[in-house]
Design a protein around this motif. Sequence first.
Motif, PDB file in Angstrom:
ATOM      1  N   SER A 579      46.826  50.120  63.173  1.00 14.47           N
ATOM      2  CA  SER A 579      47.752  49.033  62.874  1.00 14.47           C
ATOM      3  C   SER A 579      48.901  49.607  62.063  1.00 14.47           C
ATOM      4  N   HIS A 580      50.128  49.402  62.565  1.00 16.44           N
ATOM      5  CA  HIS A 580      51.325  49.934  61.903  1.00 16.44           C
ATOM      6  C   HIS A 580      51.226  51.447  61.695  1.00 16.44           C
ATOM      7  N   GLY A 581      50.602  52.114  62.656  1.00 17.96           N
ATOM      8  CA  GLY A 581      50.548  53.566  62.623  1.00 17.96           C
ATOM      9  C   GLY A 581      49.441  54.159  61.789  1.00 17.96           C
ATOM     10  N   VAL A 582      48.546  53.319  61.237  1.00 17.53           N
ATOM     11  CA  VAL A 582      47.449  53.817  60.402  1.00 17.53           C
ATOM     12  C   VAL A 582      46.119  53.510  61.094  1.00 17.53           C
ATOM     13  N   TYR A 583      45.342  54.563  61.370  1.00 19.90           N
ATOM     14  CA  TYR A 583      44.020  54.412  61.978  1.00 19.90           C
ATOM     15  C   TYR A 583      42.983  54.246  60.868  1.00 19.90           C
ATOM     16  N   GLN A 584      42.274  53.131  60.914  1.00 22.31           N
ATOM     17  CA  GLN A 584      41.186  52.895  59.974  1.00 22.31           C
ATOM     18  C   GLN A 584      39.851  53.044  60.691  1.00 22.31           C
ATOM     19  N   GLN A 602      40.790  57.226  56.957  1.00 21.99           N
ATOM     20  CA  GLN A 602      41.938  56.774  57.730  1.00 21.99           C
ATOM     21  C   GLN A 602      42.840  57.946  58.098  1.00 21.99           C
ATOM     22  N   LEU A 603      43.612  57.704  59.172  1.00 21.56           N
ATOM     23  CA  LEU A 603      44.627  58.651  59.630  1.00 21.56           C
ATOM     24  C   LEU A 603      45.963  57.933  59.580  1.00 21.56           C
ATOM     25  N   ASP A 604      46.850  58.376  58.706  1.00 24.48           N
ATOM     26  CA  ASP A 604      48.140  57.731  58.479  1.00 24.48           C
ATOM     27  C   ASP A 604      49.225  58.541  59.190  1.00 24.48           C
ATOM     28  N   LEU A 605      49.688  58.054  60.350  1.00 26.53           N
ATOM     29  CA  LEU A 605      50.700  58.790  61.119  1.00 26.53           C
ATOM     30  C   LEU A 605      52.051  58.837  60.411  1.00 26.53           C
ATOM     31  N   PRO A 606      52.650  57.694  60.012  1.00 28.11           N
ATOM     32  CA  PRO A 606      53.955  57.792  59.327  1.00 28.11           C
ATOM     33  C   PRO A 606      53.850  58.465  57.962  1.00 28.11           C
ATOM     34  N   GLY A 607      52.702  58.342  57.315  1.00 25.75           N
ATOM     35  CA  GLY A 607      52.522  58.977  56.009  1.00 25.75           C
ATOM     36  C   GLY A 607      52.110  60.432  56.092  1.00 25.75           C
ATOM     37  N   ASN A 608      51.833  60.929  57.318  1.00 30.69           N
ATOM     38  CA  ASN A 608      51.514  62.340  57.550  1.00 30.69           C
ATOM     39  C   ASN A 608      50.314  62.802  56.731  1.00 30.69           C
ATOM     40  N   LYS A 609      49.207  62.070  56.868  1.00 25.83           N
ATOM     41  CA  LYS A 609      48.017  62.526  56.146  1.00 25.83           C
ATOM     42  C   LYS A 609      46.764  61.965  56.791  1.00 25.83           C
ATOM     43  N   ALA A 610      45.700  62.759  56.696  1.00 26.34           N
ATOM     44  CA  ALA A 610      44.371  62.348  57.133  1.00 26.34           C
ATOM     45  C   ALA A 610      43.437  62.420  55.934  1.00 26.34           C
ATOM     46  N   ILE A 626      21.470  70.680  48.372  1.00 25.37           N
ATOM     47  CA  ILE A 626      22.584  70.440  47.440  1.00 25.37           C
ATOM     48  C   ILE A 626      23.622  69.558  48.145  1.00 25.37           C
ATOM     49  N   ARG A 627      23.114  68.506  48.782  1.00 23.50           N
ATOM     50  CA  ARG A 627      23.897  67.641  49.649  1.00 23.50           C
ATOM     51  C   ARG A 627      25.178  67.168  48.957  1.00 23.50           C
ATOM     52  N   SER A 628      26.295  67.245  49.741  1.00 24.68           N
ATOM     53  CA  SER A 628      27.594  66.794  49.248  1.00 24.68           C
ATOM     54  C   SER A 628      28.401  66.282  50.434  1.00 24.68           C
ATOM     55  N   PRO A 629      29.233  65.251  50.249  1.00 22.96           N
ATOM     56  CA  PRO A 629      30.040  64.736  51.368  1.00 22.96           C
ATOM     57  C   PRO A 629      30.983  65.806  51.921  1.00 22.96           C
ATOM     58  N   ILE A 630      31.195  65.745  53.240  1.00 27.14           N
ATOM     59  CA  ILE A 630      32.162  66.620  53.904  1.00 27.14           C
ATOM     60  C   ILE A 630      33.492  65.889  53.980  1.00 27.14           C
ATOM     61  N   TYR A 631      34.556  66.563  53.612  1.00 28.53           N
ATOM     62  CA  TYR A 631      35.873  65.933  53.688  1.00 28.53           C
ATOM     63  C   TYR A 631      36.696  66.545  54.815  1.00 28.53           C
ATOM     64  N   ILE A 632      37.546  65.722  55.387  1.00 26.71           N
ATOM     65  CA  ILE A 632      38.544  66.153  56.374  1.00 26.71           C
ATOM     66  C   ILE A 632      39.858  65.525  55.923  1.00 26.71           C
ATOM     67  N   ARG A 633      40.752  66.324  55.412  1.00 31.54           N
ATOM     68  CA  ARG A 633      41.982  65.747  54.840  1.00 31.54           C
ATOM     69  C   ARG A 633      43.139  66.746  54.921  1.00 31.54           C
ATOM     70  N   GLY A 634      44.329  66.207  54.669  1.00 29.90           N
ATOM     71  CA  GLY A 634      45.525  67.041  54.639  1.00 29.90           C
ATOM     72  C   GLY A 634      46.622  66.494  55.523  1.00 29.90           C
ATOM     73  N   PRO A 635      47.799  67.135  55.516  1.00 29.98           N
ATOM     74  CA  PRO A 635      48.882  66.738  56.422  1.00 29.98           C
ATOM     75  C   PRO A 635      48.495  67.009  57.871  1.00 29.98           C
ATOM     76  N   LEU A 636      49.171  66.330  58.824  1.00 34.73           N
ATOM     77  CA  LEU A 636      48.762  66.385  60.226  1.00 34.73           C
ATOM     78  C   LEU A 636      48.837  67.789  60.806  1.00 34.73           C
ATOM     79  N   ASN A 637      49.745  68.605  60.324  1.00 37.74           N
ATOM     80  CA  ASN A 637      49.868  69.958  60.863  1.00 37.74           C
ATOM     81  C   ASN A 637      49.056  70.985  60.078  1.00 37.74           C
ATOM     82  N   HIS A 638      48.251  70.513  59.107  1.00 43.33           N
ATOM     83  CA  HIS A 638      47.450  71.465  58.319  1.00 43.33           C
ATOM     84  C   HIS A 638      46.202  70.760  57.772  1.00 43.33           C
TER      85      HIS A 638
END
Length: 716
Positions: A579-584, A602-610, A626-638
């Motif tokens: 919605s409005h370029g943001v994937y939830q 979320q994946l924010d297309l206009p905000g350039n971040k995941a 030693i369980r810990s959450p896995i993160y996937i984040r950063g600008p769309l090209n990195h």
Amino acid sequence: MLFLNYFMNLNVHLTYLMQATQLVKCMLSAGETCIWGELIMHRYRKLIGIIVGIILTPIILVALALVVINVVNWDKHRPLVTSLVEKFTDFKVDKIEGIHVGLLTSAEAGVDALKIRQTNPYSSLKNFESKQAFLKIKVFPFIFKHSLIVQNFVLDGARIDLAPAPDDPQAKEKKNEGTTLADLPSIFIISATIDQSTLVSVNKNPKTEPFRLHIQHAGVTSPSHDKASMLNAKGKVSNLPFEVLGAFGSFDAFRDTKAAYPARIQAKIADHNLEARGNLHFAEGISHFDVDASGPGLTKLKQALRINIGDIPAYNLSFVLDKKPNDFRFTEIKANVGRSSAAGRIELNFEKKRPFIWADLVSDGIYQLDLAGLFKTDKTIKDPEDVPRPEGQYFSDKPIDAVAFKKVDADINLNIRHYEGVKAGHAIDGANARITLTNGKLVADPLRFAVSEGTIGGDLLFDARNPDINVKIELGARRIDLDKLLAPVGKEIPVLKIKPTDVAKGLLTGHMSLAMHGRTPMAMSKTVTGPVELAIENGKLSATIIELGGLDIAESLGDYVIKNPMKELQCGLLSFQASHGVYQTRTFLLATTDTNFVGEGQLDLPGNKADFHLKAHPRDFSIGSIRSPIYIRGPLNHIKAGLEAKPIVLRGVAAVALGFINPALALIPLIEPGLGKNGECGKYMAELKEVQSKAKQDVSRQDLEATKNATKSVGR
């Protein structure tokens, strides 16, 4: 003045003519006839005088014009010629010498020196100068037979300067059907020479060298009416030498409109060759040619033509060209670039205001490495019209140029039976599509890809009829084999020497329905709406990866020792809503018999971040986690993936602190009680079935069979 006096006294002259006529009649007939003739002449003398005057006036005007054109020494009236040129054209005359004009059975015009420059900023032709320029053509064939016979053409020491020009804001689109190919005359050149002449075309980008075409010598000769015409030319295209040789029919053959007029041309630029041979039928406006072209690649040619692309392997192309008054037909097309090939036919029709392109093309094999150079550009050469992006912005603010979509209509059928890409692209086996374009509205329907033994299919809409461009994408995926999908990217995800085919197994099903609009990519990114849904059926996951996902060291080592067993994937569902370029995230669940993986973000297309987080919830008891959450984040090209450090640090600190009290207590923070719930899939069964149902609507059984048969036809 002589003409005006004659016209004003025309009745006087007619009177003498009438009297002479009357006298002759009287001498040859009886008296009564003379009296009757006198009455007729007296009554209709004025009417006859007017009729004769109307007939004679244009003849006299033409005669006087011919006298003026051929008798006057125009070189002595350079100011007059200069003023006429500047009044009726957009050119400013800087120099003109040796003016010669003639008009009888032939029209001829020439100058010994000419230099003019363009004053219209919306014209691509900026300057023209020449030491000598001369043209002589036959008048009557051009007027009555629609044939242009060039008796002589000379151009010596010329320079033509071209440059990109902006669109004229005052130019209005014509509403008529426009000029067609049938309106062009047939041309025969008796004699023509061009010496030491150069064409220079400046690019939009000032950093690139201009394109230069230098003609050292070019000549056309037709020694006699019954001898063949010959063409020869040589020079340089930028820094590459070129040579053109041609042989054509005689002048007698040209005048025989019922016979086929032969023609053959051979051209060579460096190591690139082109040959066309065939004939023309001038009366019917049709022609037939066989064309062959070949070359070693584009390394030298792209530099000479100032084209900002990469290189390709050796190529060859052949086709048959049939021209009718308003269309071109390219049949028996055979194109090869390296190992890639294509065949089929293309038709271009010019009857209407917008040309129409029809094509039916089939490829037995497209290899990405062969064609990759066509899509590469030198990043240091930037388009001066590019709009700088603000820092941190991924999409461009440059308006999408959709003008070309409105200038042509098309209906193109494309079938790629075998495709071999690199990395993730290797999963694509083939593709077929029908693409139609009507007044700026492009539709791809059907649009199918054979991917990893399954099919991705649907349709695409790109509507550029209005400045605010609308885009809609409907795609479904069925029976995508994860085993084959992950195999090509094995080097990208090495895990304890686990083969890519042992990471995950199962069939992937999915559905995507996206809509967006805007004038720029950035504006579009802000309007993206719609779901993206993926489901996994009959799946399995690597036990080693499952335990690593929960950072269960003990069980990971155990799985590694027994060579990576597979755990049943009870269900897999990934669902996102834009919605409005943001994937939830709506649903992110991978449930195995051992562990549940649950994600959100979320994946924010206009905000350039995941920003996504994936948590593992093991179902079994374990020591050494030693369980810990896995993160996937950063600008769309990195975008980066990793483990959240805080939970690991806290568990580590707790283990160390308890270890000081009693070494055995150090294991307490590393104990995984296994509280992950069974039966998680039951809550999402309706959503899973909905994804499968939508995918079947996008990809029918016929689509599955069509892509399967297409790839089988080349032995895959």
